[in-house]
Design an enzyme around this catalytic site. Sequence first.
Site, short mmCIF file in Angstrom:
data_model
loop_
_atom_site.label_atom_id
_atom_site.label_comp_id
_atom_site.label_asym_id
_atom_site.label_seq_id
_atom_site.Cartn_x
_atom_site.Cartn_y
_atom_site.Cartn_z
N CYS A 14 9.54 18.30 20.83
CA CYS A 14 10.48 19.13 20.09
C CYS A 14 11.25 20.02 21.07
CB CYS A 14 9.76 20.00 19.06
SG CYS A 14 8.60 21.16 19.80
N CYS A 84 7.75 1.68 64.25
CA CYS A 84 8.65 1.35 63.15
C CYS A 84 8.00 1.72 61.81
CB CYS A 84 8.98 -0.14 63.15
SG CYS A 84 9.72 -0.75 64.67
N ASP A 502 -25.44 -0.64 36.56
CA ASP A 502 -25.70 -0.63 35.13
C ASP A 502 -26.65 -1.80 34.87
OD1 ASP A 502 -25.29 -0.29 32.24
OD2 ASP A 502 -24.17 -2.16 32.43
N ASP A 705 -18.94 2.06 31.22
CA ASP A 705 -19.14 2.18 32.67
C ASP A 705 -17.89 2.67 33.39
OD1 ASP A 705 -21.77 1.17 32.58
OD2 ASP A 705 -21.03 -0.89 32.56
#
Length: 820
Positions: A14, A84, A502, A705
């Site tokens: 807004c 470079c 895990d 995870d």
Amino acid sequence: MSQSTTLQVEGMSCASCAGRVERAAAALPGVTSANVNLAMKTLNAEYGEGTDARSLAEAVAKAGYQVETEDTRLEVEGMTCASCVGRVERALKAYPGVTGAEVNLADGSAVVHLYSGAATPTELAQVVQRAGYDAHPLDTGAPRDASLKRNEEMAAQRRAFLIALGLTLPVFLLAMGAHFVPGVQHLIDTTIGQTADRVIQFALTTIVLAWPGRQFFRHGVPMLLRAAPDMNSLVALGATAAWAYSTVATFAPGVLPAGTDHVYFEAAAVIVTLILLGRTLEARAKGQAGAAISKLIGLAPTTARVVRQGKAIDLPVAELREGDIVELRPGERVAADGEVTEGRSWIDRSMLTGEPAPVETGVGDEVVGGTVNGEGALSFRVTRTGEAATLSRIVRMVSDAQGGKLPIQAMVDKVTMWFVPAVMAAALVTLGIWLIFGPAPVLAHALVAAVAVLIIACPCAMGLATPTSIMVGSGRGAELGLLFRKGEALQRLSEAQVVAFDKTGTLTEGHPALTDLVTTAGVDRATVLSAAAAIEAKSEHPVARALLKAAEQEGAAPAPVEDFAVIAGHGVSGTVSGRRVLLGNARLMQREGVDIAPLTDTANRLAVEGKTPLYAAFDGALVATLAVADPVKDGAAELIATLHRLGLKTAMVTGDAEPTAQAIARTLGIDKVVAEVLPEGKVDAVKALQAEHGALAFVGDGINDAPALATAETGIAIGTGTDVAIETADLVLMSGDPAGVAQAVQLSRTTMRNIRQNLGWAFGYNVVLIPVAAGILAPFGGPMLSPMLAAAAMAASSVIVVSNALRLKRAGPWPTGNRT
């Protein structure tokens, strides 16, 4: 000096939001105007000293809004050395709105990180052009195959080298023939004479410098005029110095001190020729270094047989749409990602996952674009095309990793920023010292030493040392099914001290399976399994699915069931073939008055092993105990043993109950267990392990995870896991086999060892040979280094670095378990 930047701002809804952003930007020192376009969601600000685009973004963030970021990829031409690279990076980073830039000398690319809307790709290319290099934007969505450009570069360098070689050979024979064949100089003097000899050398050398050697002047002189010399500048200065001195000695020898009118045309010509040879070999080696991308892109077929309006027609793969039905004949490559709708076959996925064995594929199974169909015929529905397709994502991941910059490169960048100017200063100092203290002919000795210093210095090797190894290492990883999404993960994984896993879906299969079925005396296993499957056929519990699958595999068909009932928290019951069947835990048996004593010890042993024991009873009599567990993946124990052999600690982070987690840890040999962890607690567990052990790699596959993957120094996702986990991770194991973790650790260590070898060579070469070229050995009776030998050494230096990196193409796979 006033600057203007346009930033893309998220979160404004807004006029009040727009005003808040404008006030936050206008409050910064140096900002002269700040205007928000709410419709376009942009902030345009003009500012002077004291403010930059980053300050504007931080001010917007403090106001509660977010400035979007994006990456732009450029192709940069004309870079020849580390100087470079540093120059291009500094030019890009200085542009308003740019937050970072990584330039890769090996593949001639630049990845620019910037605030969205701050600059267009064309504007960024112009920034590079103003720095003295050609550049143009690359399509970030389309896979980039640089092999065609590399082949063109190699052909151009080979052509230039062959031309230079043809022109240089006569110069070399005229100037140096007497050193190899006695009487050559006498022959020259009595036939064409010394003057003609020198004029011929002058003419041929001038053509060498102006034709095949013009690339050094075209790039080197402008950079010299910008006070930003590069490798080309060193070659141009060295060759020009030798040519100019020799030209004066040929056409105006009286200008030079008596006895110093020697010519060095052969040095100028041979310098250019040898360096062109080095660049030809380097271009060829760099092409081999980037071959992984070309191989991946080459996996995609060009056409597919698509069913349209009931007819099968051949169409370009680019015209495939989601929902199309594609017919796949034996031996063909899969044209796009899809789901099999008809047929059964075996799909070879080795080129994408590293899995050697083909995978049986039938209706409902997924197929991946680029894989190879076996002897069966299939039809599949296209589910992903274009950028979203697996092959395109893999190419993009590998390309991003190859263009990445490792932390170790920061040290190289600091050195190379000043390397070429330092070499030029060293050449001037060498010239001065020889002019003051050198023996006669002073000027000739001084010139030879100064030119040798200019020519032998090799910032190319320093610039190629890291990116070439990254390109080859990450490409080799892709061949092994290891996708490094970020180049720096190669270094961070090599530094890991602990690997945390895990459990479910990572170390285990991710779904329960029947692991044990022990019957009482006289009871048939098939009868028990058939009744158990029958009674569980009406249940949706994971245990039910495990028993049904086991019955199907063993051919024990479930019988009809009557009076089925679920006994909450206990198990299930029903009537099968006229017998009342009970299946559940010990509490169910006790409630129904079933004596479980004959199998209690067996059930307790199964529980200690981390399995869930169940009892089965027929008509009130115990008939069997069954155990269901999430089975450990094949090779998981060997993986843990390999990680231990590599000197790493291992941990498991899981939400499972402590006894189950400890049982699996004992089976696998895992060092530390963090059990009963809620999803939001995995990050805390990772941080605790980091505090205890140091750098950590976390391996997982699920949505829960993702935070832990992001928190770890290196996040490793199982490729068969969720897209969220894969997009969060630094490394993806495409095969879904956790054994890839050990392969990745060894690949990262091998790559880092290769990089250290390259850097050691590049720095050691320059540190040792620049003083030798300057003549430091001459006062002690040592030799002066010829500019020709200096050119040969410089050309060889880059080739050695790239060739060493190419050894990574043969890295792995490594043995697992306790083998060495």
